[in-house]
Design an enzyme around this catalytic site. Structure first.
Site, short mmCIF file in Angstrom:
data_model
loop_
_atom_site.label_atom_id
_atom_site.label_comp_id
_atom_site.label_asym_id
_atom_site.label_seq_id
_atom_site.Cartn_x
_atom_site.Cartn_y
_atom_site.Cartn_z
CD GLU A 211 -7.49 23.99 98.20
OE1 GLU A 211 -8.15 24.07 99.26
OE2 GLU A 211 -6.99 24.97 97.63
CD GLU B 27 -5.20 27.34 92.66
OE1 GLU B 27 -5.09 28.04 93.70
OE2 GLU B 27 -6.07 26.46 92.53
#
Length: 585
Positions: free
Chosen positions: A359, A461
């Site tokens: 991220e 995800e």
């Protein structure tokens, strides 16, 4: 009550196309709106953000030109402009797209330009986030704001590409354009709101999937003595699809027999939820604990499931354990090297992928403390310690069109910066945590832009958070079909699938008691659809032709003297595959 597919028109703009200010009004006590015209330029054509109707491709036009509206003298981020939608036009449970062009006007940051005998003031353009949303008035007297997309815009134009869906029919609804800081003028051009036709999109995707994931195959059979096998019956069954689907697992989940059975029967890969993260393996400095990670690695190896390593580092401040935050620069640099050496040396060759610094579009913890170069260093060191592993970037909101920090363009820029630092980026991970209704064209546009980076894409995800399980199934199908049809996507990982054993409670496919819900049935249906099974007889030359998905197969040939089996592989090529499968009669 579900609506019939033809009860309303798809693709019809709910905002009337008018010149000037027609339909637009200011939001905010001081805000003033005005009409302007952008002159046509000679730039190359770009894709118009509008849905394609069945049998047609997306329209193209020159870069934005024509009438546009500006909201000036804004006193706050919620100020801007609004356009009412026709009364009764919005239908519950239908997915709507919001597309068009937005921007800000003359956002300048003054800087000093030094040179010669003195300094001069210069203007540097600075971007601001512009949001488009829907203000809805319900019959309970409450007004609601629904986010429909956001972009980071400067002096030019940026595409807005969002979506929304309502659960009840509103009394009134209006589109708002706002979001930039007070004092920044916001502009909008050619904004459109229209219902999407999911079924028409799926028909188009099935055609694209056939081109991307399948290949013509000719099997040539002959007896060991050279005799013909003409007329023999043949069945070709696919054993494994080359495109993997996987799921998140965790220590608690693998103790549940129902979870294990569904996982082993329906998924090809695994990724650990938290057990490999640094805060799990070293919660206190120097106190290493790999027991949970070892248990999951052993589980995957016993069941023959390749695993993704998630993650080596996490860039977001809130997900870094406190003892790491308390380190000085030199100690932090030492700890980073220790983490790399400890983790990758322990599991060398046992994880196919690693998310290196999770991220980075949303966090800069290590870069802020150790410099921007540390991100590429992490990749270089990981590659040295485990050369066989493919190293990924991984981030969220990239497929949703609602996060100015996570645009596909910024993601590609991040990959380019890592490569300039000597990193070999083996894959681009897009997380796929979906809250807004999933819209195929929005996802496809993001994937197309990401593909320009030249690295394989994985949806890493995926979960669809939607309380209505029927809509959850629809949205899940949208994401899966878009990913499967895109040539740059190589795999999809779900972020769990069972109630009570995954991160988000309204995203499960399997109830806690093991019952498969509608979303789960849709997932299994797609997996069956994307597996080839062909039957027939051999022609006069002993040949059998079919078009099959990439993967491994077994062919069973039945003659008067018995049955014979041969295995073979259909790999990814444009040309047809011809295989000689001689068999002894």
């Amino acid at each position: 009550m579900a609506l019939a597919h033809d009860q309303f028109a798809f693709g019809v703009d709910l905002i009337e196309v008018e010149h000037g200010l027609a339909g637009w009004s200011p939001v905010g006590a001081r805000t003033a709106v005005s009409a302007h015209v952008e002159r046509e330029r000679d730039d190359a054509a770009v894709l118009l953000p509008a849905v394609a109707t069945e049998g047609q491709s997306e329209r193209r036009r020159p870069r934005p030109s024509g009438p546009y509206v500006v909201a000036a003298r804004r006193a706050g981020e919620e100020d801007g402009m609004r356009h009412a939608l026709p009364a009764g036009a919005l239908v519950p449970r239908v997915t709507y797209r919001v597309v068009g062009w937005v921007g800000v006007v003359q956002v300048q940051v003054q800087v000093r330009v030094e040179g010669g005998g003195g300094g001069a003031a210069g203007g540097q353009q600075h971007a601001a986030a512009v949001r488009v949303g829907l203000r809805v008035d319900d019959d309970d007297g409450c007004g609601r704001w629904i986010d429909c997309g956001a972009v980071s815009a400067a002096g030019g134009w940026a595409e807005i590409n969002g979506a929304f869906r309502l659960r009840t029919r509103p009394l009134a609804a209006a589109v708002h354009v706002c979001g930039a800081p007070a004092g920044v003028d916001v502009k909008v051009m050619d904004l459109q709101v229209f219902a999407t036709d999911r079924k028409a999109r799926f028909r188009q995707l099935k055609e694209e999937t056939d081109k991307v994931r399948k290949r013509e195959v000719v099997l040539k059979f002959g007896g060991g003595t050279g005799t013909t096998m003409s007329g023999a019956s043949v069945r070709v069954a696919q054993l494994e699809n080359r495109f993997p689907f996987g799921s998140c697992i965790n220590k608690t989940a693998i103790q549940n027999p129902r979870f294990v059975d569904f996982f082993c029967d329906n998924f090809d890969w695994a990724v650990f939820e938290n057990e490999l993260k640094w805060y799990s393996t070293e919660p206190q400095r120097g106190r290493l604990d790999y027991r949970d990670a070892d248990e999951l690695v052993g589980f995957c190896e016993r069941h023959g499931k390749p695993a993704r390593g998630h993650c080596i580092f996490w860039a977001v401040d809130g997900d870094v354990q406190q003892w790491v935050k308390d380190l000085g620069r030199d100690d932090l640099a030492s700890a980073v090297h220790g983490r790399l050496n400890g983790l990758l040396s322990r599991y060398a060759g046992r994880f196919r992928h690693y998310d290196v610094n999770n991220e980075m579009l949303h966090g800069r913890f290590y870069r802020d403390r150790l410099g921007d170069g540390v991100a590429a260093l992490m990749f270089r060191e990981a590659a040295r310690l485990d050369p066989a592993a493919r190293l990924f970037v991984n981030d969220y909101n990239v497929l949703r069109g609602n996060d100015p920090n996570a645009t596909p363009e910024k993601y590609v820029e991040l990959v380019d910066a890592l490569r300039r630092g000597g990193a070999v980026v083996g894959g681009i991970g897009v997380q796929g945590h979906m809250d807004n209704p999933a819209v195929g064209e929005v996802i496809r546009a993001a994937l197309d832009k990401l593909a320009t980076a030249g690295a394989p894409i994985w949806v890493t995800e995926l979960d669809v958070s939607e309380p209505d399980v029927s809509l959850r199934a629809d949205d899940l199908e949208v994401v899966l079909r878009e990913a499967y049809a895109h040539p740059a996507v190589e795999g999809v990982m779900l972020w769990g699938f069972m109630q009570g054993l995954m991160w988000r409670q309204d995203a499960y496919l399997v109830d806690a008691d093991g019952a498969i819900n509608e979303a789960g049935r849709r997932f299994l249906q797609l997996r069956r659809e994307w597996r080839s099974d062909a039957r027939g007889t051999l022609d006069v030359d002993g040949h059998f032709r079919f078009r099959g998905y990439h993967g491994t197969y077994v062919a069973q040939v039945t003659t008067a003297t018995g049955k014979m089996l041969r295995t073979f592989t259909v790999d990814e090529r444009d040309s047809s595959l011809e295989l000689d499968l001689d068999m002894e009669i």
